[in-house]
Design a protein around this motif. Structure first.
Motif, PDB file in Angstrom:
ATOM      1  N   ASP A 130       0.679  -1.592   0.287  1.00  0.00           N
ATOM      2  CA  ASP A 130      -0.358   0.154  -0.015  1.00  0.00           C
ATOM      3  C   ASP A 130       1.303   1.442  -0.032  1.00  0.00           C
ATOM      4  O   ASP A 130       2.165   1.335   0.343  1.00  0.00           O
ATOM      5  N   HIS A 131       0.069   2.113  -1.056  1.00  0.00           N
ATOM      6  CA  HIS A 131       1.456   3.387  -0.439  1.00  0.00           C
ATOM      7  C   HIS A 131       0.427   4.508  -0.118  1.00  0.00           C
ATOM      8  O   HIS A 131       0.844   5.641  -0.167  1.00  0.00           O
ATOM      9  N   GLU A 132      -0.697   4.286   0.603  1.00  0.00           N
ATOM     10  CA  GLU A 132      -1.473   5.556   0.887  1.00  0.00           C
ATOM     11  C   GLU A 132      -1.725   5.276   1.842  1.00  0.00           C
ATOM     12  O   GLU A 132      -2.078   6.844   2.799  1.00  0.00           O
ATOM     13  N   THR A 133      -1.647   4.784   2.838  1.00  0.00           N
ATOM     14  CA  THR A 133      -1.792   4.707   4.362  1.00  0.00           C
ATOM     15  C   THR A 133      -0.492   5.356   4.820  1.00  0.00           C
ATOM     16  O   THR A 133      -0.982   6.845   5.937  1.00  0.00           O
ATOM     17  N   THR A 134       1.139   5.556   4.858  1.00  0.00           N
ATOM     18  CA  THR A 134       1.827   5.267   5.821  1.00  0.00           C
ATOM     19  C   THR A 134       2.640   5.832   4.365  1.00  0.00           C
ATOM     20  O   THR A 134       3.263   5.683   3.517  1.00  0.00           O
TER      21      THR A 134
END
Length: 165
Positions: A130-134
């Motif tokens: 994932d690249h959108e959470t942190t």
């Protein structure tokens, strides 16, 4: 045995072997991920090379965003279940031709190069990246993309070069 299936619409140049490109990019993503063993087991990924209109419809239906995007990923397995018996279909990756071509032109790279990057990116999403959470998650995903792309001869797509004016 790892199986990568591709479906290619007419917008994508028939002189390119998109099926081989998809296979190479998915395998590179898996090989350089925290789930590297999946490439040696029973795993499947579907890659669809389609048009912007189809991606727009999928994006609206599944993400509530009524606009096309470059790549969509539809994971079929929860990341915690990856590699367990019976969990073979990792998911689907869908690329939009018009956006991919425009982004490739903007970056000054061949569409095949950019499409490879998008397939790697999409495959990593199937694996739970994932690249959108942190920022840390984004950094980890980008570093994995860099390693995967380097393994198939593609330069770092995130490298920033300064232009002196």
């Amino acid at each position: 045995m790892m199986l990568v299936e591709a479906d290619v619409s007419d917008e994508w140049d028939s002189r390119t072997d998109w099926t081989s490109l998809a296979d190479r990019a998915v395998r590179a993503a898996i090989d350089h991920s925290r789930h590297a063993g999946l490439a040696d087991g029973e795993a499947e990924v579907s890659v669809k090379f389609t048009d912007d209109a189809e991606v727009r419809a999928l994006n609206a239906a599944w993400r509530g965003k009524d606009k096309p995007t470059n790549v969509l990923s539809f994971p079929m397995v929860e990341p915690a279940r990856l590699g367990r018996p019976g969990e073979t279909m990792l998911g689907d990756i869908v690329l939009a031709h018009g956006i991919c071509a425009a982004e490739a032109a903007e970056k000054g790279v061949a569409i095949e190069t950019h499409a490879s990057h998008l397939v790697v990116h999409g495959a990593l999403h199937l694996l739970g990246y994932d690249h959108e959470t942190t920022d840390a998650d984004a950094d980890a995903m980008e570093e994995t993309e860099r390693r995967a792309l380097a393994s198939i001869g593609i330069a770092d797509p995130y490298r920033v070069t300064e232009v002196n004016t």
